[in-house]
Design an enzyme around this catalytic site. Structure first.
Site, PDB file in Angstrom:
ATOM      1  N   CYS A  54       0.830  -1.209   0.000  1.00  0.00           N
ATOM      2  CA  CYS A  54       0.000   0.000   0.000  1.00  0.00           C
ATOM      3  C   CYS A  54       0.866   1.261   0.000  1.00  0.00           C
ATOM      4  O   CYS A  54       0.536   2.251  -0.651  1.00  0.00           O
ATOM      5  CB  CYS A  54      -0.903   0.004   1.223  1.00  0.00           C
ATOM      6  SG  CYS A  54      -1.743  -1.556   1.515  1.00  0.00           S
TER       7      CYS A  54
HETATM    8  C1  BEZ Z   1       1.181  -5.084   2.156  1.00  0.00           C
HETATM    9  O1  BEZ Z   1       0.598  -4.085   1.761  1.00  0.00           O
HETATM   10  O2  BEZ Z   1       2.234  -5.446   1.669  1.00  0.00           O
HETATM   11  C2  BEZ Z   1       0.609  -5.861   3.293  1.00  0.00           C
HETATM   12  C3  BEZ Z   1      -0.714  -5.685   3.606  1.00  0.00           C
HETATM   13  C4  BEZ Z   1      -1.244  -6.395   4.670  1.00  0.00           C
HETATM   14  C5  BEZ Z   1      -0.451  -7.236   5.396  1.00  0.00           C
HETATM   15  C6  BEZ Z   1       0.867  -7.398   5.087  1.00  0.00           C
HETATM   16  C7  BEZ Z   1       1.409  -6.704   4.025  1.00  0.00           C
END
Ligand code: BEZ
Length: 179
Positions: A54
């Site tokens: 994100c």
């Molecule tokens: C990520 O955006 O990489 C992510 C999202 C939720 C949990 C772990 C990683």
């Protein structure tokens, strides 16, 4: 899937110059209508502020591509997450975000009513949002972009269907993306 976004009240924190001291912010309730009425917007939702995909791709790419979305008739881009207003504001500040607006869904009510709330207890996150996006026109969902494999405690974090690149392509060529 839902045809219109649910009516909820979001508890936001906004800057108020009248407040002195190191933390010049106050609570401001904003409703679904405040965000969605009379506008054609992109809503994207993700598992958590500050998480790697994100922060590295999804939020900065939506920010960079904002002018291209505007050129396709999009008024606003909203990033929502089951995080409180303090966390969402801190994330937007850390990312230097100017165009994308963050929406704190701290209680998960909006996400639950969208049918997108999933358990992420396997990561110690509790209940969070499945990764999805939507084109929403005056509160009506025009098109959904939901990542594959919707599930509680999913071991993977699919990302592609809800990327800004996919959604821009759909806006430019409405027949090209089945969502
Ligand atoms: C990520 O955006 O990489 C992510 C999202 C939720 C949990 C772990 C990683």
């Amino acid at each position: 899937m839902l045809k219109s976004v649910p009516n909820v009240t979001f508890r936001t924190r906004v800057r108020d110059e009248a407040i002195e001291g190191p933390n010049p912010f106050r609570w401001e309730d904003k409703t679904t209508a405040d965000y969605f009425a009379g506008k054609r917007v992109i809503l994207f939702s993700l598992p958590g502020a500050f998480t790697p995909t994100c922060s590295t791709y999804q939020l900065p790419d939506f920010e960079k591509l904002f002018p291209e979305f505007q050129a396709e008739g999009i008024d606003e881009i909203y990033c929502i997450s089951v995080n409180d207003a303090f966390v969402m504001n801190a994330w937007a500040k850390a990312q230097g975000i100017e165009h994308v607006k963050v929406i704190p869904d701290g209680s998960g009510e909006f996400t639950r009513k969208m049918g997108m709330l999933v358990a992420k207890d396997n990561l110690g996150f509790g209940m969070r949002s499945w990764r999805y996006a939507a084109i929403v026109n005056d509160g009506q969902v025009e098109q959904w972009f939901v990542e594959e494999g919707f599930a509680d405690n999913c071991e993977t974090d699919p990302y592609g269907v809800s990327s800004p690149q996919t959604i821009l392509e759909a806006l430019k060529n409405p027949e090209s993306v089945a969502a």
